[in-house]
Design a protein around this motif. Structure first.
Motif, mmCIF file in Angstrom:
data_model
loop_
_atom_site.group_PDB
_atom_site.id
_atom_site.type_symbol
_atom_site.label_atom_id
_atom_site.label_comp_id
_atom_site.label_asym_id
_atom_site.label_seq_id
_atom_site.Cartn_x
_atom_site.Cartn_y
_atom_site.Cartn_z
ATOM 1 N N PHE A 2 70.970 26.961 -25.683
ATOM 2 C CA PHE A 2 70.213 28.210 -25.740
ATOM 3 C C PHE A 2 70.066 28.694 -27.173
ATOM 4 O O PHE A 2 68.989 29.074 -27.611
ATOM 5 C CB PHE A 2 70.871 29.296 -24.888
ATOM 6 N N PHE A 3 71.156 28.664 -27.919
ATOM 7 C CA PHE A 3 71.116 29.178 -29.276
ATOM 8 C C PHE A 3 70.258 28.290 -30.178
ATOM 9 O O PHE A 3 69.622 28.777 -31.095
ATOM 10 C CB PHE A 3 72.530 29.355 -29.816
ATOM 11 N N ASN A 8 64.042 26.952 -32.678
ATOM 12 C CA ASN A 8 62.868 26.083 -32.708
ATOM 13 C C ASN A 8 62.392 25.811 -31.285
ATOM 14 O O ASN A 8 63.046 25.087 -30.553
ATOM 15 C CB ASN A 8 63.204 24.774 -33.416
ATOM 16 N N THR A 9 61.240 26.356 -30.923
ATOM 17 C CA THR A 9 60.706 26.142 -29.571
ATOM 18 C C THR A 9 59.706 25.000 -29.525
ATOM 19 O O THR A 9 59.015 24.836 -28.524
ATOM 20 C CB THR A 9 60.042 27.424 -29.032
ATOM 21 N N MET A 51 64.955 36.451 -21.918
ATOM 22 C CA MET A 51 63.527 36.652 -21.619
ATOM 23 C C MET A 51 62.675 36.437 -22.870
ATOM 24 O O MET A 51 61.589 35.851 -22.791
ATOM 25 C CB MET A 51 63.283 38.053 -21.053
ATOM 26 N N ASP A 52 63.172 36.863 -24.025
ATOM 27 C CA ASP A 52 62.433 36.680 -25.281
ATOM 28 C C ASP A 52 62.187 35.205 -25.570
ATOM 29 O O ASP A 52 61.091 34.820 -25.970
ATOM 30 C CB ASP A 52 63.172 37.318 -26.460
ATOM 31 N N ILE A 53 63.218 34.363 -25.376
ATOM 32 C CA ILE A 53 63.048 32.943 -25.689
ATOM 33 C C ILE A 53 62.098 32.277 -24.699
ATOM 34 O O ILE A 53 61.302 31.418 -25.079
ATOM 35 C CB ILE A 53 64.403 32.201 -25.783
ATOM 36 N N THR A 57 58.642 30.570 -25.816
ATOM 37 C CA THR A 57 58.384 29.179 -25.424
ATOM 38 C C THR A 57 57.066 29.068 -24.678
ATOM 39 O O THR A 57 56.250 28.183 -24.968
ATOM 40 C CB THR A 57 59.533 28.650 -24.548
ATOM 41 N N LEU A 58 56.841 29.953 -23.719
ATOM 42 C CA LEU A 58 55.588 29.911 -22.960
ATOM 43 C C LEU A 58 54.390 30.173 -23.858
ATOM 44 O O LEU A 58 53.347 29.537 -23.707
ATOM 45 C CB LEU A 58 55.640 30.925 -21.809
ATOM 46 N N GLU A 59 54.545 31.075 -24.792
ATOM 47 C CA GLU A 59 53.457 31.371 -25.718
ATOM 48 C C GLU A 59 53.139 30.170 -26.606
ATOM 49 O O GLU A 59 51.981 29.837 -26.827
ATOM 50 C CB GLU A 59 53.850 32.574 -26.581
ATOM 51 N N ASN A 60 54.181 29.496 -27.084
ATOM 52 C CA ASN A 60 53.984 28.339 -27.968
ATOM 53 C C ASN A 60 53.385 27.129 -27.254
ATOM 54 O O ASN A 60 52.794 26.270 -27.901
ATOM 55 C CB ASN A 60 55.302 27.925 -28.619
ATOM 56 N N HIS A 61 53.554 27.041 -25.953
ATOM 57 C CA HIS A 61 53.097 25.864 -25.215
ATOM 58 C C HIS A 61 51.978 26.175 -24.219
ATOM 59 O O HIS A 61 51.592 25.309 -23.446
ATOM 60 C CB HIS A 61 54.277 25.231 -24.472
#
Length: 109
Positions: A2-3, A8-9, A51-53, A57-61
């Motif tokens: 997680f950390f 890096n996503t 939730m932020d990560i 992640t969803l935004e980047n992909h």
């Protein structure tokens, strides 16, 4: 895992593993209590950080296709699980899921 995800996503393998692990064991990240021997892990994560990560992640992909579609599918499944396991995240999860109702990949919709 997680950390490392927070840093890096874009590393596909790490993200796939991380979103699955957090989806299965996210409540342990929040309820984690240090024994003093595991200082490298720092403080427990918060539901907001988790939730932020997922949001990042969803935004980047979101519209890349290919392996990114797999990451999105896994992330949305994990979010569904987390909405039950973590308190106070239901609306945010719903908002994230709603963003993909018109995705070009029908399996994600």
């Amino acid at each position: 895992s997680f950390f490392l995800m927070t840093e890096n996503t874009n590393q596909v393998g790490l993200i796939q593993l991380g979103i699955w692990l957090v989806g299965e064991f996210g409540e342990m990240l929040i309820n984690y209590e240090s024994t003093g021997q595991d200082e490298e892990f720092g403080e427990p994560a918060t539901a907001e950080q988790i939730m932020d990560i997922y949001d990042k992640t969803l935004e980047n992909h979101s519209r890349k296709g290919g392996r990114s579609d797999t990451i999105i599918s896994w992330a949305l499944t994990a979010l569904s699980k987390l909405s039950i396991r973590l308190t106070g995240v239901e609306q945010r999860v719903k908002d994230m899921l709603d963003k993909f109702t018109d995705h070009m990949n029908v399996e994600i919709q």
